[in-house]
Design a protein around this motif. Sequence first.
Motif, PDB file in Angstrom:
ATOM      1  N   VAL A   1       0.840  -1.211   0.000  1.00 36.11           N
ATOM      2  CA  VAL A   1       0.000   0.000   0.000  1.00 36.11           C
ATOM      3  C   VAL A   1       0.871   1.255   0.000  1.00 36.11           C
ATOM      4  CG1 VAL A   1      -1.635   1.324   1.404  1.00 36.11           C
ATOM      5  CG2 VAL A   1      -2.009  -1.103   1.019  1.00 36.11           C
ATOM      6  N   VAL A   2       1.938   1.243   0.777  1.00 37.30           N
ATOM      7  CA  VAL A   2       2.845   2.394   0.823  1.00 37.30           C
ATOM      8  C   VAL A   2       3.496   2.613  -0.543  1.00 37.30           C
ATOM      9  CG1 VAL A   2       5.024   3.222   1.807  1.00 37.30           C
ATOM     10  CG2 VAL A   2       3.273   2.271   3.292  1.00 37.30           C
ATOM     11  N   VAL A   3       3.948   1.545  -1.189  1.00 41.02           N
ATOM     12  CA  VAL A   3       4.579   1.663  -2.506  1.00 41.02           C
ATOM     13  C   VAL A   3       3.577   2.188  -3.530  1.00 41.02           C
ATOM     14  CG1 VAL A   3       5.573   0.329  -4.407  1.00 41.02           C
ATOM     15  CG2 VAL A   3       6.373  -0.033  -2.078  1.00 41.02           C
ATOM     16  N   LEU A   4       2.355   1.667  -3.533  1.00 42.04           N
ATOM     17  CA  LEU A   4       1.342   2.155  -4.466  1.00 42.04           C
ATOM     18  C   LEU A   4       1.009   3.622  -4.210  1.00 42.04           C
ATOM     19  CD1 LEU A   4      -1.099  -0.886  -4.714  1.00 42.04           C
ATOM     20  CD2 LEU A   4       0.460  -0.029  -6.457  1.00 42.04           C
ATOM     21  N   GLY A   5       0.980   4.016  -2.954  1.00 43.42           N
ATOM     22  CA  GLY A   5       0.745   5.416  -2.619  1.00 43.42           C
ATOM     23  C   GLY A   5       1.847   6.314  -3.148  1.00 43.42           C
ATOM     24  N   LEU A   6       3.089   5.886  -2.992  1.00 47.41           N
ATOM     25  CA  LEU A   6       4.209   6.669  -3.510  1.00 47.41           C
ATOM     26  C   LEU A   6       4.181   6.773  -5.029  1.00 47.41           C
ATOM     27  CD1 LEU A   6       7.126   5.434  -1.221  1.00 47.41           C
ATOM     28  CD2 LEU A   6       6.039   7.690  -1.231  1.00 47.41           C
ATOM     29  N   ILE A   7       3.826   5.684  -5.696  1.00 46.75           N
ATOM     30  CA  ILE A   7       3.727   5.712  -7.158  1.00 46.75           C
ATOM     31  C   ILE A   7       2.622   6.669  -7.592  1.00 46.75           C
ATOM     32  CG2 ILE A   7       3.080   4.325  -9.171  1.00 46.75           C
ATOM     33  CD1 ILE A   7       4.580   1.991  -7.851  1.00 46.75           C
ATOM     34  N   THR A   8       1.493   6.638  -6.914  1.00 44.06           N
ATOM     35  CA  THR A   8       0.384   7.533  -7.247  1.00 44.06           C
ATOM     36  C   THR A   8       0.781   8.990  -7.066  1.00 44.06           C
ATOM     37  OG1 THR A   8      -1.181   5.830  -6.548  1.00 44.06           O
ATOM     38  CG2 THR A   8      -2.021   8.081  -6.719  1.00 44.06           C
ATOM     39  N   VAL A   9       1.443   9.289  -5.962  1.00 42.97           N
ATOM     40  CA  VAL A   9       1.886  10.666  -5.716  1.00 42.97           C
ATOM     41  C   VAL A   9       2.872  11.108  -6.795  1.00 42.97           C
ATOM     42  CG1 VAL A   9       3.249  12.094  -4.123  1.00 42.97           C
ATOM     43  CG2 VAL A   9       1.434  10.633  -3.254  1.00 42.97           C
ATOM     44  N   ALA A  10       3.773  10.225  -7.182  1.00 42.98           N
ATOM     45  CA  ALA A  10       4.754  10.569  -8.220  1.00 42.98           C
ATOM     46  C   ALA A  10       4.073  10.843  -9.553  1.00 42.98           C
ATOM     47  CB  ALA A  10       5.776   9.442  -8.360  1.00 42.98           C
ATOM     48  N   ILE A  11       3.075  10.040  -9.908  1.00 46.27           N
ATOM     49  CA  ILE A  11       2.353  10.247 -11.173  1.00 46.27           C
ATOM     50  C   ILE A  11       1.602  11.567 -11.144  1.00 46.27           C
ATOM     51  CG2 ILE A  11       0.424   9.393 -12.571  1.00 46.27           C
ATOM     52  CD1 ILE A  11       1.416   6.549 -11.895  1.00 46.27           C
ATOM     53  N   LEU A  12       0.942  11.857 -10.040  1.00 43.94           N
ATOM     54  CA  LEU A  12       0.211  13.129  -9.935  1.00 43.94           C
ATOM     55  C   LEU A  12       1.153  14.324  -9.996  1.00 43.94           C
ATOM     56  CD1 LEU A  12      -2.436  12.243  -7.205  1.00 43.94           C
ATOM     57  CD2 LEU A  12      -2.813  12.574  -9.655  1.00 43.94           C
ATOM     58  N   GLN A  13       2.295  14.237  -9.348  1.00 39.07           N
ATOM     59  CA  GLN A  13       3.260  15.334  -9.394  1.00 39.07           C
ATOM     60  C   GLN A  13       3.812  15.514 -10.802  1.00 39.07           C
ATOM     61  OE1 GLN A  13       4.083  17.567  -7.131  1.00 39.07           O
ATOM     62  NE2 GLN A  13       2.666  16.683  -5.663  1.00 39.07           N
ATOM     63  N   ALA A  14       4.060  14.406 -11.505  1.00 41.14           N
ATOM     64  CA  ALA A  14       4.579  14.508 -12.870  1.00 41.14           C
ATOM     65  C   ALA A  14       3.550  15.132 -13.803  1.00 41.14           C
ATOM     66  CB  ALA A  14       4.983  13.124 -13.377  1.00 41.14           C
ATOM     67  N   SER A  15       2.281  14.785 -13.627  1.00 39.98           N
ATOM     68  CA  SER A  15       1.262  15.366 -14.502  1.00 39.98           C
ATOM     69  C   SER A  15       1.071  16.846 -14.209  1.00 39.98           C
ATOM     70  CB  SER A  15      -0.062  14.621 -14.365  1.00 39.98           C
ATOM     71  OG  SER A  15      -0.618  14.855 -13.088  1.00 39.98           O
ATOM     72  N   LYS A  16       1.177  17.245 -12.951  1.00 45.21           N
ATOM     73  CA  LYS A  16       1.068  18.660 -12.616  1.00 45.21           C
ATOM     74  C   LYS A  16       2.252  19.443 -13.150  1.00 45.21           C
ATOM     75  CE  LYS A  16      -1.686  18.239  -8.421  1.00 45.21           C
ATOM     76  NZ  LYS A  16      -1.687  18.419  -6.962  1.00 45.21           N
ATOM     77  N   ALA A  17       3.419  18.832 -13.149  1.00 43.78           N
ATOM     78  CA  ALA A  17       4.611  19.519 -13.625  1.00 43.78           C
ATOM     79  C   ALA A  17       4.541  19.760 -15.134  1.00 43.78           C
ATOM     80  CB  ALA A  17       5.859  18.708 -13.284  1.00 43.78           C
ATOM     81  N   GLN A  18       3.844  18.880 -15.868  1.00 42.53           N
ATOM     82  CA  GLN A  18       3.753  19.035 -17.313  1.00 42.53           C
ATOM     83  C   GLN A  18       2.684  20.031 -17.717  1.00 42.53           C
ATOM     84  OE1 GLN A  18       3.228  15.196 -19.058  1.00 42.53           O
ATOM     85  NE2 GLN A  18       5.353  14.620 -18.778  1.00 42.53           N
ATOM     86  N   ASP A  19       1.705  20.254 -16.874  1.00 45.10           N
ATOM     87  CA  ASP A  19       0.648  21.196 -17.207  1.00 45.10           C
ATOM     88  C   ASP A  19       1.149  22.619 -17.092  1.00 45.10           C
ATOM     89  OD1 ASP A  19      -1.203  19.277 -17.772  1.00 45.10           O
ATOM     90  OD2 ASP A  19      -2.192  19.364 -15.811  1.00 45.10           O
ATOM     91  N   MET A  20       0.584  23.485 -17.942  1.00 43.41           N
ATOM     92  CA  MET A  20       0.913  24.896 -17.873  1.00 43.41           C
ATOM     93  C   MET A  20      -0.242  25.612 -17.190  1.00 43.41           C
ATOM     94  SD  MET A  20       2.362  25.641 -21.665  1.00 43.41           S
ATOM     95  CE  MET A  20       1.626  24.380 -22.675  1.00 43.41           C
ATOM     96  N   ASP A  21       0.065  26.733 -16.567  1.00 39.40           N
ATOM     97  CA  ASP A  21      -1.022  27.490 -15.961  1.00 39.40           C
ATOM     98  C   ASP A  21      -1.801  28.225 -17.050  1.00 39.40           C
ATOM     99  OD1 ASP A  21       0.867  29.384 -16.558  1.00 39.40           O
ATOM    100  OD2 ASP A  21       0.650  30.504 -14.695  1.00 39.40           O
ATOM    101  N   GLY A  22      -2.947  28.781 -16.705  1.00 32.84           N
ATOM    102  CA  GLY A  22      -3.858  29.377 -17.678  1.00 32.84           C
ATOM    103  C   GLY A  22      -3.259  30.507 -18.486  1.00 32.84           C
ATOM    104  N   ALA A  23      -2.492  31.388 -17.843  1.00 28.10           N
ATOM    105  CA  ALA A  23      -1.917  32.533 -18.551  1.00 28.10           C
ATOM    106  C   ALA A  23      -0.900  32.084 -19.590  1.00 28.10           C
ATOM    107  CB  ALA A  23      -1.275  33.492 -17.559  1.00 28.10           C
TER     108      ALA A  23
END
Length: 144
Positions: free
Chosen positions: A51-73
């Motif tokens: 469960v801890v490993v899956l949680g870490l993988i999920t957090v990493a995926i979410l952080q990577a997707s946020k890093a690729q997104d650009m803000d609205g401006a």
Amino acid sequence: MPPSLISLSLLAQLPIPGMESGPEKPASSVDPNYFELLERNSHIVYPALAVVVLGLITVAILQASKAQDMDGAVKAEFKKLIVDELRRYPAGLETPALATATGLDRSKLVRLLDQMQQDGVLISHTTTQRQTVWRVKGVGGRAY
């Protein structure tokens, strides 16, 4: 038993200075209690670890997707740059040429172009060389 034999047997049980009692363990030996603890609680330890490993993988995926997104401006600025560049070429531009002209990474550019096409700003078609040509809707030649 005579007192001298009792004192002699007690003396024999005392440790001799410089000598340890019992056999020495090798330096690489590991405490067997640790392994017994894991074996007794493996039904709890290993699922919790999973469960801890899956949680870490999920957090990493979410952080990577946020890093690729650009803000609205920034998105709006790049969309304006794309439209301006495509208006300069009424016949349209292929994705690699558009990426070079805007300075955007191809994956981010394609994501923006797809959003703009869904919004009805751009239209695209694929050439025989399997290159996607993008152009502003209502500008240029015939509609595809």
